[in-house]
Design a protein around this motif. Sequence first.
Motif, short mmCIF file in Angstrom:
data_model
loop_
_atom_site.label_atom_id
_atom_site.label_comp_id
_atom_site.label_asym_id
_atom_site.label_seq_id
_atom_site.Cartn_x
_atom_site.Cartn_y
_atom_site.Cartn_z
N GLU A 1 25.01 -77.05 55.48
CA GLU A 1 24.60 -78.43 55.73
C GLU A 1 23.29 -78.79 55.00
N ARG B 1 38.20 -72.82 58.66
CA ARG B 1 36.93 -73.24 59.28
C ARG B 1 35.76 -72.96 58.35
N ARG C 1 36.06 -75.28 55.19
CA ARG C 1 35.74 -76.68 55.51
C ARG C 1 34.26 -76.86 55.85
N ARG C 2 33.65 -75.84 56.44
CA ARG C 2 32.22 -75.93 56.74
C ARG C 2 31.42 -75.98 55.44
N PRO D 1 33.29 -79.59 52.99
CA PRO D 1 33.97 -80.62 53.78
C PRO D 1 34.66 -81.67 52.91
N GLU D 2 34.22 -81.79 51.67
CA GLU D 2 34.83 -82.76 50.76
C GLU D 2 36.15 -82.25 50.18
#
Length: 182
Positions: A77, A119, A122-123, A126-127
């Motif tokens: 993130e 998971r 995608r973490r 996410p795009e």
Amino acid sequence: MARPSARNTLIDAALPVVEERGITALTLDAVAEEAGVTKRGLLYHFPSKHALLAGIHEHLAARVEQNLLKYAGKDPEEASLVERTRAYVRAATSTPSTVEMRLIMEAANEPEWMAPWERVYRRWFPEADAPVDELDELSMRCLVARMAADGSWGYESIAAAPMNDRARRRLADSILSALDGE
């Protein structure tokens, strides 16, 4: 709930069975023998081969995520797409074992086994659900770099001689050259 260390020991015993003899050789008996436990002891932690495989996928996906964190130096993130891609390429090309590839291929038809991998992916990306024909130039270069890194597993599984660490670093550098200046 089983102690994580006992589960991890059993999973660690299952990995060489798959790596050395293939996915079809993965039986509860073979894993119990490799781990030096009774089949009953294995069944206490993994009541079926399906449950064992689910545990293996969770374990390996967590290990991949740890490598991604190591190479990125931060949580996804907090990282840019290029930083996340660089971490992915380094992690994928530094793995000398093809056991993950064999298991992921087997997991493609089993949603429970594929879920941990999805998971993690995608973490970090996410795009990834965006249609390829709608990607901007940088996103496309990052996708191609990740796909090239994934291809290194296939190459290494069929090559006459596995790559050494120096060759893997060189390959990663070459893949990542498409992102130079970003």
